[in-house]
Design an enzyme around this catalytic site. Structure first.
Site, PDB file in Angstrom:
ATOM      1  CE  LYS A  95      -6.087  -6.239  -6.488  1.00 52.67           C
ATOM      2  NZ  LYS A  95      -4.896  -6.938  -5.999  1.00 52.67           N
TER       3      LYS A  95
HETATM    4  C1  E4P Z   1      -5.650  -9.050  -3.466  1.00 51.11           C
HETATM    5  O1  E4P Z   1      -5.977  -8.843  -4.610  1.00 51.11           O
HETATM    6  C2  E4P Z   1      -4.350  -8.696  -2.886  1.00 51.11           C
HETATM    7  O2  E4P Z   1      -3.380  -8.742  -3.914  1.00 51.11           O
HETATM    8  C3  E4P Z   1      -3.873  -9.671  -1.848  1.00 51.11           C
HETATM    9  O3  E4P Z   1      -4.789 -10.733  -1.648  1.00 51.11           O
HETATM   10  C4  E4P Z   1      -3.329  -9.076  -0.615  1.00 51.11           C
HETATM   11  O4  E4P Z   1      -2.902 -10.093   0.254  1.00 51.11           O
HETATM   12  P1  E4P Z   1      -1.892  -9.856   1.470  1.00 51.11           P
HETATM   13  O5  E4P Z   1      -2.661  -9.257   2.591  1.00 51.11           O
HETATM   14  O6  E4P Z   1      -1.415 -11.243   1.825  1.00 51.11           O
HETATM   15  O7  E4P Z   1      -0.805  -8.953   0.970  1.00 51.11           O
END
Ligand code: E4P
Length: 220
Positions: free
Chosen positions: A89
Protein backbone atom coordinates in the site's frame (compact mmCIF):
# COMPACT_ATOMS: atom_id res chain seq x y z
CA UNK A 1 -17.18 -8.67 -6.19
CA UNK A 2 -14.28 -9.60 -3.91
CA UNK A 3 -14.68 -9.21 -0.13
CA UNK A 4 -11.62 -8.13 1.86
CA UNK A 5 -11.54 -7.62 5.62
CA UNK A 6 -10.07 -4.34 6.85
CA UNK A 7 -8.12 -5.35 9.94
CA UNK A 8 -4.76 -6.57 11.26
CA UNK A 9 -6.42 -8.65 13.99
CA UNK A 10 -5.92 -12.39 13.48
CA UNK A 11 -9.06 -13.40 15.41
CA UNK A 12 -11.21 -11.18 13.20
CA UNK A 13 -9.53 -12.54 10.07
CA UNK A 14 -10.14 -16.14 11.23
CA UNK A 15 -13.80 -15.36 11.97
CA UNK A 16 -14.32 -13.85 8.51
CA UNK A 17 -12.35 -16.70 6.93
CA UNK A 18 -14.67 -19.23 8.60
CA UNK A 19 -17.60 -17.77 6.68
CA UNK A 20 -15.88 -18.97 3.51
CA UNK A 21 -16.42 -15.73 1.58
CA UNK A 22 -13.17 -13.89 2.32
CA UNK A 23 -10.93 -12.97 -0.63
CA UNK A 24 -8.24 -10.88 1.04
CA UNK A 25 -7.16 -8.47 3.77
CA UNK A 26 -6.28 -4.78 3.96
CA UNK A 27 -4.25 -3.33 6.81
CA UNK A 28 -2.91 0.12 7.58
CA UNK A 29 -0.73 1.64 10.33
CA UNK A 30 -3.77 2.53 12.46
CA UNK A 31 -5.10 -1.03 12.22
CA UNK A 32 -1.64 -2.36 13.23
CA UNK A 33 -1.79 -0.09 16.29
CA UNK A 34 -5.28 -1.37 17.19
CA UNK A 35 -4.19 -5.00 16.80
CA UNK A 36 -1.18 -4.32 19.04
CA UNK A 37 -3.36 -2.66 21.66
CA UNK A 38 -5.68 -5.67 21.66
CA UNK A 39 -2.72 -8.07 21.92
CA UNK A 40 -1.32 -6.00 24.81
CA UNK A 41 2.11 -5.77 23.16
CA UNK A 42 3.75 -4.13 20.15
CA UNK A 43 3.32 -6.62 17.31
CA UNK A 44 6.24 -6.86 14.91
CA UNK A 45 4.87 -5.46 11.64
CA UNK A 46 6.47 -7.91 9.21
CA UNK A 47 5.80 -10.91 11.46
CA UNK A 48 2.12 -9.93 11.72
CA UNK A 49 1.80 -9.55 7.95
CA UNK A 50 3.36 -13.00 7.54
CA UNK A 51 0.84 -14.48 10.03
CA UNK A 52 -2.00 -12.89 8.05
CA UNK A 53 -0.60 -14.25 4.77
CA UNK A 54 -0.45 -17.71 6.30
CA UNK A 55 -4.17 -17.49 7.12
CA UNK A 56 -5.40 -16.05 3.82
CA UNK A 57 -4.51 -17.10 0.27
CA UNK A 58 -5.80 -13.87 -1.31
CA UNK A 59 -4.14 -10.47 -1.48
CA UNK A 60 -2.93 -8.93 1.79
CA UNK A 61 -2.25 -5.19 1.69
CA UNK A 62 0.60 -3.90 3.87
CA UNK A 63 1.33 -0.18 3.96
CA UNK A 64 4.63 1.68 3.70
CA UNK A 65 5.22 4.56 6.10
CA UNK A 66 8.03 6.30 4.21
CA UNK A 67 6.99 9.37 2.19
CA UNK A 68 10.09 9.79 -0.01
CA UNK A 69 10.78 7.76 -3.16
CA UNK A 70 13.83 5.85 -1.87
CA UNK A 71 12.19 5.12 1.46
CA UNK A 72 8.97 3.89 -0.17
CA UNK A 73 10.95 1.67 -2.58
CA UNK A 74 12.99 0.15 0.24
CA UNK A 75 9.97 -0.59 2.44
CA UNK A 76 7.94 -1.87 -0.51
CA UNK A 77 10.61 -4.36 -1.57
CA UNK A 78 10.97 -5.61 2.00
CA UNK A 79 7.20 -6.06 2.35
CA UNK A 80 6.88 -7.79 -1.02
CA UNK A 81 9.55 -10.31 0.06
CA UNK A 82 7.36 -11.48 2.98
CA UNK A 83 5.02 -13.51 0.76
CA UNK A 84 3.76 -13.65 -2.84
CA UNK A 85 0.28 -12.45 -1.87
CA UNK A 86 1.51 -9.20 -0.27
CA UNK A 87 0.27 -6.10 -2.08
CA UNK A 88 2.13 -2.95 -1.03
CA UNK A 89 0.00 0.00 0.00
CA UNK A 90 1.44 3.34 -1.13
CA UNK A 91 -0.13 6.73 -0.35
CA UNK A 92 -1.39 8.91 -3.15
CA UNK A 93 1.35 11.55 -3.02
CA UNK A 94 3.85 12.70 -5.64
CA UNK A 95 6.68 10.49 -4.39
CA UNK A 96 4.20 7.65 -4.09
CA UNK A 97 3.17 7.93 -7.73
CA UNK A 98 6.82 7.80 -8.82
CA UNK A 99 7.29 4.73 -6.64
CA UNK A 100 4.18 3.01 -8.04
CA UNK A 101 5.58 3.35 -11.56
CA UNK A 102 8.95 1.92 -10.45
CA UNK A 103 7.40 -0.87 -8.36
CA UNK A 104 5.16 -1.88 -11.26
CA UNK A 105 8.30 -2.17 -13.41
CA UNK A 106 9.82 -4.36 -10.67
CA UNK A 107 6.74 -6.63 -10.72
CA UNK A 108 5.47 -5.51 -7.29
CA UNK A 109 1.73 -4.92 -7.05
CA UNK A 110 0.56 -1.74 -5.35
CA UNK A 111 -2.68 -0.75 -3.64
CA UNK A 112 -2.71 3.03 -3.99
CA UNK A 113 -4.30 4.31 -0.81
CA UNK A 114 -5.84 7.53 0.53
CA UNK A 115 -7.62 8.38 -2.74
CA UNK A 116 -10.09 11.24 -2.46
CA UNK A 117 -10.45 12.55 -6.04
CA UNK A 118 -10.93 11.24 -9.60
CA UNK A 119 -7.75 13.00 -10.74
CA UNK A 120 -5.74 11.15 -8.09
CA UNK A 121 -7.29 7.87 -9.27
CA UNK A 122 -6.46 8.67 -12.90
CA UNK A 123 -2.79 9.31 -12.10
CA UNK A 124 -2.56 6.16 -9.96
CA UNK A 125 -3.92 4.05 -12.82
CA UNK A 126 -1.52 5.63 -15.31
CA UNK A 127 1.35 4.86 -12.92
CA UNK A 128 0.33 1.18 -12.90
CA UNK A 129 -1.38 0.65 -9.52
CA UNK A 130 -2.98 -2.78 -9.17
CA UNK A 131 -5.70 -1.33 -6.90
CA UNK A 132 -7.04 2.15 -6.20
CA UNK A 133 -8.65 2.70 -2.80
CA UNK A 134 -11.21 5.52 -2.67
CA UNK A 135 -12.10 6.13 1.01
CA UNK A 136 -15.90 6.31 0.90
CA UNK A 137 -16.61 6.89 4.60
CA UNK A 138 -13.97 9.57 5.06
CA UNK A 139 -15.36 11.50 2.07
CA UNK A 140 -18.86 11.23 3.54
CA UNK A 141 -17.45 12.43 6.88
CA UNK A 142 -16.72 15.85 5.37
CA UNK A 143 -20.22 16.19 3.90
CA UNK A 144 -19.13 15.17 0.39
CA UNK A 145 -20.20 12.07 -1.59
CA UNK A 146 -17.88 9.08 -1.41
CA UNK A 147 -20.03 6.98 -3.73
CA UNK A 148 -20.09 9.73 -6.36
CA UNK A 149 -16.28 9.73 -6.22
CA UNK A 150 -16.19 5.98 -6.79
CA UNK A 151 -18.75 6.18 -9.61
CA UNK A 152 -16.57 8.73 -11.41
CA UNK A 153 -13.45 6.59 -10.95
CA UNK A 154 -15.21 3.52 -12.34
CA UNK A 155 -16.45 5.52 -15.33
CA UNK A 156 -13.00 6.99 -16.05
CA UNK A 157 -11.29 3.60 -15.79
CA UNK A 158 -13.96 2.09 -18.07
CA UNK A 159 -13.48 4.87 -20.65
CA UNK A 160 -9.80 4.02 -21.05
CA UNK A 161 -9.69 0.33 -20.18
CA UNK A 162 -7.38 0.76 -17.18
CA UNK A 163 -6.59 -2.57 -15.49
CA UNK A 164 -6.40 -0.99 -11.99
CA UNK A 165 -9.05 -2.59 -9.75
CA UNK A 166 -11.36 -0.31 -7.78
CA UNK A 167 -11.27 -1.22 -4.10
CA UNK A 168 -14.04 0.46 -2.10
CA UNK A 169 -12.40 1.39 1.22
CA UNK A 170 -13.41 3.15 4.43
CA UNK A 171 -16.73 1.30 4.30
CA UNK A 172 -18.89 2.06 7.33
CA UNK A 173 -22.19 0.24 6.75
CA UNK A 174 -23.95 -2.31 4.51
CA UNK A 175 -25.42 0.30 2.14
CA UNK A 176 -21.88 1.33 1.18
CA UNK A 177 -21.40 -2.29 0.09
CA UNK A 178 -24.70 -2.40 -1.83
CA UNK A 179 -23.90 0.83 -3.66
CA UNK A 180 -20.33 -0.28 -4.37
CA UNK A 181 -21.70 -3.53 -5.84
CA UNK A 182 -24.29 -1.67 -7.94
CA UNK A 183 -21.55 0.57 -9.31
CA UNK A 184 -19.39 -2.46 -10.12
CA UNK A 185 -16.51 -1.94 -7.69
CA UNK A 186 -14.06 -4.85 -7.99
CA UNK A 187 -13.49 -5.16 -4.23
CA UNK A 188 -15.06 -3.98 -0.98
CA UNK A 189 -12.89 -3.95 2.13
CA UNK A 190 -14.87 -3.90 5.35
CA UNK A 191 -14.49 -4.22 9.10
CA UNK A 192 -15.75 -7.56 10.49
CA UNK A 193 -18.81 -5.80 11.94
CA UNK A 194 -19.96 -4.72 8.48
CA UNK A 195 -19.37 -8.18 6.99
CA UNK A 196 -21.64 -9.65 9.67
CA UNK A 197 -24.29 -6.97 9.16
CA UNK A 198 -24.57 -7.97 5.49
CA UNK A 199 -26.39 -11.09 6.69
CA UNK A 200 -28.94 -9.47 8.97
CA UNK A 201 -32.63 -9.17 8.21
CA UNK A 202 -35.39 -9.13 10.85
CA UNK A 203 -37.82 -10.94 8.51
CA UNK A 204 -35.33 -13.82 8.24
CA UNK A 205 -35.27 -14.09 12.06
CA UNK A 206 -39.07 -13.85 12.36
CA UNK A 207 -39.60 -16.29 9.49
CA UNK A 208 -37.16 -18.82 10.94
CA UNK A 209 -38.73 -18.58 14.39
CA UNK A 210 -42.16 -19.28 12.88
CA UNK A 211 -40.92 -22.22 10.78
CA UNK A 212 -39.22 -23.79 13.80
CA UNK A 213 -42.24 -23.25 16.03
CA UNK A 214 -44.58 -24.80 13.43
CA UNK A 215 -42.14 -27.67 13.01
CA UNK A 216 -42.19 -28.37 16.76
CA UNK A 217 -46.03 -28.34 16.80
CA UNK A 218 -46.12 -30.65 13.76
CA UNK A 219 -43.83 -33.09 15.62
CA UNK A 220 -46.10 -33.19 18.72
C1 E4P B 1 -8.36 0.84 3.41
O1 E4P B 1 -7.56 0.08 2.91
C2 E4P B 1 -8.23 1.45 4.74
O2 E4P B 1 -7.50 0.56 5.56
C3 E4P B 1 -9.54 1.64 5.44
O3 E4P B 1 -10.64 1.20 4.66
C4 E4P B 1 -9.73 2.95 6.09
O4 E4P B 1 -10.98 2.99 6.72
P1 E4P B 1 -11.37 4.04 7.86
O5 E4P B 1 -11.69 5.33 7.20
O6 E4P B 1 -12.60 3.45 8.50
O7 E4P B 1 -10.19 4.14 8.78
Amino acid sequence: MKFFIDTADLDEIREAQDLGVLDGVTTNPSLMKSASEKAGRKLDFHAQILRICELVDGDVSAEVTAVDFDGIMGEAHALARIRDNVVVKVPLILEGIKAIRALDADGIRVNCTLCFSPTQALIAAKAGAAYISPFLGRVDDISADGLKLMEEIIMIYGNYGFKTEVLAASIRHPMHVVQAALLGADVATMPLGVIKKLLNHPLTDIGLERFLSDWRQYQD
